[in-house]
Design a protein around this motif. Structure first.
Motif, PDB file in Angstrom:
ATOM      1  N   GLY A 160       0.791  -1.235   0.000  1.00 28.75           N
ATOM      2  CA  GLY A 160       0.000   0.000   0.000  1.00 28.75           C
ATOM      3  C   GLY A 160       0.818   1.276   0.000  1.00 28.75           C
ATOM      4  N   THR A 161       2.095   1.201  -0.376  1.00 29.35           N
ATOM      5  CA  THR A 161       2.946   2.394  -0.350  1.00 29.35           C
ATOM      6  C   THR A 161       3.475   2.738  -1.737  1.00 29.35           C
ATOM      7  N   GLY A 165       1.433   8.175  -4.845  1.00 31.43           N
ATOM      8  CA  GLY A 165       0.039   8.204  -4.438  1.00 31.43           C
ATOM      9  C   GLY A 165      -0.646   6.854  -4.424  1.00 31.43           C
ATOM     10  N   ARG A 166      -1.931   6.879  -4.113  1.00 31.23           N
ATOM     11  CA  ARG A 166      -2.699   5.652  -3.910  1.00 31.23           C
ATOM     12  C   ARG A 166      -2.846   4.829  -5.179  1.00 31.23           C
ATOM     13  N   ALA A 169       0.288   3.038  -5.781  1.00 30.82           N
ATOM     14  CA  ALA A 169       0.445   1.994  -4.767  1.00 30.82           C
ATOM     15  C   ALA A 169      -0.424   0.785  -5.111  1.00 30.82           C
ATOM     16  N   PHE A 170      -1.624   1.037  -5.618  1.00 29.71           N
ATOM     17  CA  PHE A 170      -2.518  -0.055  -6.009  1.00 29.71           C
ATOM     18  C   PHE A 170      -1.892  -0.884  -7.121  1.00 29.71           C
TER      19      PHE A 170
END
Length: 283
Positions: A160-161, A165-166, A169-170
């Motif tokens: 998750g890092t 950004g997210r 990370a995804f």
């Protein structure tokens, strides 16, 4: 982590300077070459020491000197001060393509890294290898290094890092399990193999193949070899005599200060620790 034990920027610089004095002595005592590099050499030239907002020290070593350093340490022929350690892929204690001289009474915030990565303050020791004379071959090598380094870093990061950004990370989380299954050690060994494709001794061009500036890291070995002494705070350390070539390649107009909003420390914050085992066991 105890916030009361956090080091200020000035304290961090002082600790790094103490570490650099030790490393300088180790190299002199064992006839090993090192050079201040990157922002550390820039600080020596432009500021006579640390860049005022910088919070680390980097050095470079030709691969033959670096390997000799690690072998001497592994044979217990280097007398290190307490709470100090030399770590690298060679002794299996650091899964990166460079080495680090650490002190285990000062740690840094984990950030995105998992429990397998080094959490202690240390001087990064970048390895200088040969580089191809051909621009095409150099760009190919730089591309392979960049890709393998990305895989290695992803394998060392927590789920998750991502710095992007997210969404990034995804995407990383989709292939991160595969990289962890392959193993950070295998990825680091593969990266190191790419970096040392061109031997330092027989190459016309050299540089830190794993450096962040890619083809800009490359310069002629005949320009790299001469050394000079540089004032660094209250000390004198060694680096490239032809600093104008080296720093010009990396930074362009290196004597020009960056905009004020860019004059900020990079990397993690540091803090004093009473028991290094507690840091090593954190995940």
């Amino acid at each position: 982590m105890d916030k009361h034990n956090m080091l200020s920027l000035q304290d961090t610089q002082r600790v790094y300077l103490e570490l650099m004095k030790e490393f300088d002595k180790i190299c002199k005592d064992n006839s090993l070459r090192y050079d201040l590099c990157g922002g550390t050499l820039l600080g020596a030239v432009r500021h006579g020491g640390f860049i005022p907002w910088d919070n680390d020290i980097d050095v470079a070593m030709p691969r033959p000197d670096f390997e000799k350093l690690m072998k001497l340490d592994m044979k217990n022929k280097i007398d290190l001060p307490p709470e100090r350690e030399l770590i690298s892929l060679i002794n299996g204690k650091f899964l990166r393509q460079f080495g680090r001289y650490i002190r285990k009474d000062v740690a840094k915030e984990a950030g995105m890294k998992d429990g397998t990565d080094c959490r202690f303050l240390g001087i990064d020791i970048f390895i200088v290898d040969g580089m191809p004379a051909s621009d095409t071959a150099m760009k190919t090598q730089s591309f392979r290094v960049k890709q393998m380094r990305r895989f290695l870093h992803t394998s060392l990061e927590r789920k998750g890092t991502s710095r992007k950004g997210r969404a990034a990370a995804f995407v990383k989380d989709l292939y991160r399990p595969l990289l962890k299954a392959v193993g950070s050690r295998r990825l680091a060994v593969r990266l190191d193999k790419i970096c040392k494709k061109y031997p330092f001794g027989s190459s016309e061009y050299v540089g830190c193949v794993n450096g962040m500036y890619g083809i800009k890291e490359r310069w002629k070995k005949e320009d790299m070899l001469p050394q000079a002494d540089y004032k660094f705070e209250d000390c004198v350390f060694r680096s490239y005599a032809n600093y104008k070539i080296y720093l010009g390649n990396l930074y362009g107009d290196f004597m020009k200060l960056p905009p004020e909003d860019k004059r900020v420390p990079h990397g993690s914050e540091h803090y004093w620790v009473n028991d290094a085992k507690n840091v090593e066991e954190e995940s």
